[in-house]
Design an enzyme around this catalytic site. Sequence first.
Site, short mmCIF file in Angstrom:
data_model
loop_
_atom_site.label_atom_id
_atom_site.label_comp_id
_atom_site.label_asym_id
_atom_site.label_seq_id
_atom_site.Cartn_x
_atom_site.Cartn_y
_atom_site.Cartn_z
N CYS A 135 2.73 -0.96 -9.11
CA CYS A 135 3.82 -0.57 -8.21
C CYS A 135 5.15 -0.50 -8.95
CB CYS A 135 3.92 -1.54 -7.04
SG CYS A 135 4.05 -3.27 -7.51
N GLU A 141 5.43 -3.39 1.39
CA GLU A 141 5.77 -2.87 0.07
C GLU A 141 5.07 -1.53 -0.06
OE1 GLU A 141 4.54 -3.50 -4.51
OE2 GLU A 141 4.94 -5.37 -3.41
N GLY A 164 0.81 -1.20 0.00
CA GLY A 164 0.00 0.00 0.00
C GLY A 164 0.85 1.26 0.00
#
Length: 483
Positions: A263, A226, A202
């Site tokens: 990401c 992460e 997140g």
Amino acid sequence: MTTATLSLSELTAAATEAAKVTAAASDAERAGWLNAVADALDANAAELVEIADSETSLGAARLTGEVARTTGQLRLFARVITEGSYLEAVIDHADPSATPPKPDLRRILRPIGPVAVFSASNFPFAFSVAGGDTASALAVGCPVIVKAHSGHLRLSERTAEIVAEALRSAGAPEGIFALVSGREQGTALVQDPAIKAVGFTGSIPGGRALFDLATSRPEPIPFYGELGSLNPVVITGAALAERSGQLAAGLAASFTMGAGQFCTKPGLVFIPAGTSFAADLAEATKDKPAAGMLTDRIAEAYPDGLRSVASLPDVAVVSGTVDQDAGANGAAPVVFSTSAANVLQRPDELLEECFGPTTLLIEYSGPEELSQVLAKVPGSLTATVHAQPDEDVSALVDQLTGLAGRVLFDGWPTGVAVNWAQQHGGPYPATTSLFTSVGATAVRRFQRPVAYQDAPEAVLHPALREGNPLGIPRRVDGELVLR
């Protein structure tokens, strides 16, 4: 296993009891549980994709592929634990003649206990209820309590029902898996004494708040977060001279993929000053459509982030517009450009992640300035090099290795293979640990080493017994023995 009427303390107590069973279960038993979950998800894929699309707007094609990735992960971890090297079994036999005498020592990795997993917004299957964190923890014998993401709550609940029923039908113990929702429940989950580690994907602010909770407990626990990642890309002048248009097309496809909500999105692109690459990228980006974003909150934040970048001195808008309503019309791609000198003057403002389909071109004057500005880039999941085959980029690669967990050559970072060699992690703030959250070695996060000295054979884990009844790779007296 997901009984909504149970309190959090009841769920964690049940997980603690289940941990005794899961730790004692054989690898084959746990592999059976994982495969059962994978089969159940595949059997219900159409229903799950429909729910997911209604909550995330990611589209049926993308979501169908993500279900396949999720079930593939579960089956990979089933193979990982039956192969056996994940236990890192080591045997050093006694040597009474040594000075001082050496005892018989046998070392193995054991499950740490119940684990909390926080679902991600951008991967409602692969990094969510039955995603990689959950799969890798269950694989090594750790019960899991998942905190659902509010952006796909209905999907989370239905997925949890399917997972729980599959585990139950496969003979897994009650308490091995549960789902909670809500911010208060998530905070309490991290602080619950029964929880022995946390997996999180997140934002930096949310992850850092939970990380601080995890490490400030009376019994601090590992927090495998992460968080944010800028994923720098470096393109040399020789590469641009040879294939600028091709590189522009590849970059445009990568940073706009999934509305820029990966990401691994390439958020910073370093190019030599004085090239036509910005114009090539503008051309490659002009027909990329706006796309719906995962949540209203993310859609509201994207234009704010764009305006923040555009307001900085010496920043130009190469393509797109910062004046957009991502909530009503979808997020449209925007390319910015600036100089390395400007980044060196205001790194905190320019080296900040903007979640969405945008990237920043940074023009450097030469290798020395490039090295200086790369030194300011925060830790990332990936770093990418585009160069010609005859160029010596070893110094550049050494520098990029220091700031990223995966270094790519002549490719684009979006897309993460799920296999034995994958490293999906990097220096903070990309992650809060040294471990990967994707791939076979993700299981290492949820294990701790234990050594047994002069132990009778009967009490040893089968992996440490003299005859190697499991037939797994081990290191015996310093030598690697494959079987």
